[in-house]
Design an enzyme around this catalytic site. Structure first.
Site, short mmCIF file in Angstrom:
data_model
loop_
_atom_site.label_atom_id
_atom_site.label_comp_id
_atom_site.label_asym_id
_atom_site.label_seq_id
_atom_site.Cartn_x
_atom_site.Cartn_y
_atom_site.Cartn_z
N CYS A 113 0.83 -1.29 0.04
CA CYS A 113 -0.29 0.12 -0.18
C CYS A 113 0.88 1.30 -0.04
CB CYS A 113 -0.92 -0.13 1.43
SG CYS A 113 -2.29 1.08 1.02
N HIS A 221 -3.56 -4.91 0.65
CA HIS A 221 -3.11 -5.59 1.63
C HIS A 221 -2.92 -6.90 1.93
CE1 HIS A 221 -2.71 -1.51 4.13
NE2 HIS A 221 -3.47 -1.28 3.12
N GLU A 223 -1.14 -8.94 4.06
CA GLU A 223 -0.94 -9.08 5.21
C GLU A 223 -2.24 -9.60 5.97
OE1 GLU A 223 -1.70 -4.54 6.09
OE2 GLU A 223 -1.13 -6.14 4.34
#
Length: 258
Positions: A113, A221, A223
């Site tokens: 990001c 994202h 993660e």
């Protein structure tokens, strides 16, 4: 063997609007520890406390995290406007030269990001402060309401270059991702190869051409739910493999005697 260390770039944050901290999302640490299988280390990204040289020596790889503050447009020759939002000049002062140093040396990093945008700016690219204002573009921002699961839910596909690095890594030419960003790449930096696009043409996956190390960066994202997501898991696994290779190569070789 001790696991290699991944420096997770922290963001400035005020607890209860009064107490200043450097923070990193738990999901970043979890993805680094459980999927990349490295030691997560939160980095206070501020040149008052550390230097890029010290970071390169201390860490084996870097996770360039997302964050609410944006890269200051002065870093790519633009004037700041209200649309650019908040800034973190201390983080800019660390991450931009850090990216360039890693590109030169081959030390691995994964951009996410804001980190994706930092990689582009570090290589001479520019950003648009609000891509939803560009004709034909959709709103890529985080939904304002809902649970965290709803905010990080998969929202659009990313089409990847056939036969490219990301295509080979994911084993697919199209993947589904979340989307939680307002800014995006306006012009690509030197050596930035764009290999993934959202349906509206927004760049979503890049790497640095001819860099000797791992430079993959994504606008979404990964993660979030990294251990289970079919896109996130191979990305963090490949990153961890690259970090381990770097750590092994930098270790002194012990000669065995008869």
């Amino acid at each position: 063997m001790t696991r290699p260390v991944v420096g997770i770039i922290g963001n400035t944050h005020l607890i209860n609007d009064t107490y200043p901290t450097h923070a990193g999302g738990t999901m970043n640490s979890e993805a680094v520890a459980t999927v990349a299988d490295c030691v997560p280390l939160i980095v206070p990204a501020d040149p008052r406390f550390l230097s890029v040289e010290e970071l390169l020596e201390t860490c084996d790889g870097f996770l360039l995290t997302g964050g609410r503050p944006n890269v200051h447009p002065a870093e790519y020759g633009h004037e700041p406007t209200e649309a650019h939002g908040d800034f973190d000049r201390a983080r800019d002062a660390i991450t931009l030269p850090l990216v360039r140093a890693c590109v030169e040396s081959g030390q691995p990093f994964l951009g996410i990001c804001r980190g994706f945008q930092e990689v582009n700016v570090a290589m001479g690219g520019t950003l648009h402060p609000e891509i939803r204002d560009i004709p034909g573009r959709q709103n890529h921002r985080m939904p304002p309401d809902g649970t965290i699961e709803e905010k990080f839910a998969l929202r659009h596909k990313v089409t990847l270059t056939e036969g490219g690095v990301f295509h080979r890594l994911f084993g697919a030419s199209e993947v589904m991702t979340n989307t939680l960003h307002g800014q995006g790449i306006l012009t690509a930096g030197r050596r930035i190869v764009i290999e993934g696009h959202a349906p509206d043409g927004t760049p979503e996956a890049v790497y640095v051409k001819d860099a000797p190390g791992f430079t993959l960066s994504v606008q979404w994202h990964p993660e979030w739910d990294a251990a289970n997501d079919p896109v996130s898991r191979p990305l963090f696994t490949a990153f961890g493999d690259a970090v381990r290779a770097w750590a092994k190569a930098r270790q002194p070789q012990i000669l065995k005697t008869a």
